[in-house]
Design a protein around this motif. Structure first.
Motif, PDB file in Angstrom:
ATOM      1  N   LEU A   8      41.069  24.353  40.235  1.00  0.00           N
ATOM      2  CA  LEU A   8      40.706  24.318  38.824  1.00  0.00           C
ATOM      3  C   LEU A   8      39.852  25.532  38.487  1.00  0.00           C
ATOM      4  N   TYR A   9      40.271  26.275  37.459  1.00  0.00           N
ATOM      5  CA  TYR A   9      39.539  27.451  36.993  1.00  0.00           C
ATOM      6  C   TYR A   9      38.941  27.123  35.632  1.00  0.00           C
ATOM      7  N   VAL A  10      37.626  27.248  35.511  1.00  0.00           N
ATOM      8  CA  VAL A  10      36.935  26.928  34.267  1.00  0.00           C
ATOM      9  C   VAL A  10      36.329  28.201  33.691  1.00  0.00           C
ATOM     10  N   LEU A  11      36.665  28.478  32.435  1.00  0.00           N
ATOM     11  CA  LEU A  11      36.132  29.643  31.743  1.00  0.00           C
ATOM     12  C   LEU A  11      34.759  29.275  31.177  1.00  0.00           C
ATOM     13  N   ASP A  12      33.732  29.676  31.902  1.00  0.00           N
ATOM     14  CA  ASP A  12      32.347  29.334  31.571  1.00  0.00           C
ATOM     15  C   ASP A  12      31.801  30.408  30.628  1.00  0.00           C
ATOM     16  N   ALA A  33      44.587  31.707  31.879  1.00  0.00           N
ATOM     17  CA  ALA A  33      45.873  31.234  32.388  1.00  0.00           C
ATOM     18  C   ALA A  33      46.028  31.740  33.818  1.00  0.00           C
ATOM     19  N   ILE A  34      46.797  31.004  34.616  1.00  0.00           N
ATOM     20  CA  ILE A  34      47.063  31.372  36.007  1.00  0.00           C
ATOM     21  C   ILE A  34      48.576  31.403  36.192  1.00  0.00           C
ATOM     22  N   ASP A  35      49.105  32.456  36.839  1.00  0.00           N
ATOM     23  CA  ASP A  35      50.549  32.510  37.039  1.00  0.00           C
ATOM     24  C   ASP A  35      50.919  31.983  38.432  1.00  0.00           C
ATOM     25  N   ALA A  36      52.212  32.005  38.745  1.00  0.00           N
ATOM     26  CA  ALA A  36      52.708  31.444  40.004  1.00  0.00           C
ATOM     27  C   ALA A  36      52.217  32.210  41.226  1.00  0.00           C
ATOM     28  N   GLU A  37      51.785  33.453  41.038  1.00  0.00           N
ATOM     29  CA  GLU A  37      51.260  34.263  42.137  1.00  0.00           C
ATOM     30  C   GLU A  37      49.742  34.216  42.201  1.00  0.00           C
ATOM     31  N   GLY A  92      43.705  36.736  42.793  1.00  0.00           N
ATOM     32  CA  GLY A  92      43.227  35.402  43.124  1.00  0.00           C
ATOM     33  C   GLY A  92      41.805  35.344  43.620  1.00  0.00           C
ATOM     34  N   GLU A  93      41.257  36.498  44.011  1.00  0.00           N
ATOM     35  CA  GLU A  93      39.877  36.553  44.478  1.00  0.00           C
ATOM     36  C   GLU A  93      38.911  36.967  43.370  1.00  0.00           C
ATOM     37  N   GLY A  94      39.452  37.183  42.160  1.00  0.00           N
ATOM     38  CA  GLY A  94      38.590  37.561  41.054  1.00  0.00           C
ATOM     39  C   GLY A  94      38.342  39.043  40.925  1.00  0.00           C
ATOM     40  N   GLN A  95      39.146  39.863  41.620  1.00  0.00           N
ATOM     41  CA  GLN A  95      39.016  41.312  41.504  1.00  0.00           C
ATOM     42  C   GLN A  95      39.852  41.809  40.325  1.00  0.00           C
TER      43      GLN A  95
END
Length: 390
Positions: free
Chosen positions: A264-268, A304-308, A326-329
């Motif tokens: 789960l990714y939350v936009l804080d 949004a998150i894609d399939a990759e 995926g690591e936030g870079q």
């Protein structure tokens, strides 16, 4: 190693938008801006949303490629969705009616688009002013809307999500519940009536529809800044987070999304970051921060998150969306903050963002009343909208 698409130079910092006109703001100014936005400081600016959208103007063809030459192209501007005629084929009767009544060529337009969801070429856009969800069905070349009548009537639709069966989940901010519809817009049921939402804004759903995460933005004067986890029948399973600045705490969060691995990714938003949790709501990591350079945030609004597992985040203050691994870079950013809404990739208040199975990106702009579409360079120009990549 994840390939870096585009980012700040080692010799000098670059702005997220990649343009010298990117606003320079300090942390104090950013915090002040965020507080103003959270308290409704955009009301005056949004008052102009009802004005007629400008007609398209000439633009530089090189602006259609991102990043621009001489960099290797990664994304192309694909199209702009203005209204029903962006997807339907206008008949001679429709043309005559438009001529006789002076109706816009865009047919049924969007008054104030907020959230976006996409699945197999069907693009769902919530509209907080016209109180409906617009559906642009590209494979069938048709337009329809959802939530305008009956027991499933909407009052203020905001965030949306789809499960793999095609059920659409819509947060109704005013009604304080989540409405559920079938793919054609038939009302199924709703959840969250007794959850005590302060200001529900976003929703994320597992592919099987078994778990529903509802984000409550909360208010300036309370601590209900959290994510509520429900099962498919609407029973509350867990509450994730509270107001604060620590790990697993939120300050006026605005959006959430699930990755392909169930995270789960939350936009804080009020803390200028994205927080990552496991499926049970346990804190894992965070990235981002207040600033004016690549990878920083000012007023992030949609995720949004894609399939990759690439992460896409819109920022209303910068007028762009940024792409992270995926690591936030930070990988790259697309867009320009501009009042020239008819120019591709020009945003003033970008909000919702979604990625379909064909990897096309859909970005809603509340002020310019449009949805911009971008196509990855790996997808052929003539690839059918929504057709899944093999």
């Amino acid at each position: 190693m994840t390939e870096r698409l585009c980012g700040p130079s080692k010799d000098r910092p670059s702005s997220p938008a990649g343009h010298p006109g990117f606003p320079a703001m300090g942390r104090r100014e950013l915090l002040k801006a965020a507080d103003g936005l959270a308290a409704g400081g955009l009301a005056a600016a949004l008052a102009g949303c009802a004005a007629p959208a400008p007609e398209p103007e000439p633009f530089d063809p090189t602006s259609l490629v991102y990043p621009p030459p001489p960099e290797i192209p990664r994304f192309y501007y694909d199209r702009t969705i203005w209204g029903s005629t962006s997807v339907t084929e206008e008949s001679s009767t429709d043309r005559f009616k438009r001529f006789a009544t002076g109706q816009s060529e865009r047919g049924t337009g969007m008054a104030k688009p907020f959230g976006v969801a996409a699945q197999d070429g069907r693009v769902f856009v919530s509209d907080t002013v016209s109180r409906r969800v617009h559906v642009f069905d590209f494979p069938s070349k048709r337009y329809y809307d959802i939530g305008t009548k009956g027991v499933g009537r909407m009052t203020k639709p905001m965030g949306m999500a789809l499960d793999q069966s095609g059920k659409l989940y819509v947060v109704d901010n005013t009604a304080r519940r989540v409405l559920i519809y079938d793919l054609e817009g038939g009302y199924i049921n709703s959840i969250g009536h007794d959850a005590g939402f302060e200001r529900a804004t976003a929703v994320a759903v597992t592919p099987d529809g078994d778990r529903i995460y509802v984000l409550d933005t909360g208010g300036v004067q309370n601590s209900n800044h959290q994510v509520l986890l429900f099962n498919a029948s609407g029973r509350l399973l867990k509450t994730i987070g509270t107001r604060g600045e620590g790990d697993g705490e939120f300050n006026l969060p605005l959006d959430c999304a699930l990755g392909p691995d169930g995270r789960l990714y939350v936009l804080d938003t009020g803390n200028f970051r994205v927080q990552v949790f496991d499926p049970e709501g346990n804190f894992l990591s965070t990235f981002g921060g207040a600033g004016r350079f690549a990878g920083d945030f000012s007023h992030p609004k949609g995720i949004a998150i894609d399939a990759e597992n690439k992460i896409y985040v819109t920022d209303t203050a910068f007028g762009i969306f940024q792409i992270f691994d995926g690591e936030g870079q930070i990988l790259m950013s697309i867009g320009d903050r501009s009042e020239a809404g008819a120019t591709p990739a020009s945003f003033l208040l970008p909000s919702g963002i979604a990625v379909d199975f064909d990897s096309r990106i859909y970005v809603a702009d509340q002020f310019h009343r449009k949805v911009e579409v971008f196509r990855p360079a790996a997808v052929p120009e003539d690839w059918p909208v929504g057709q899944r990549l093999v």
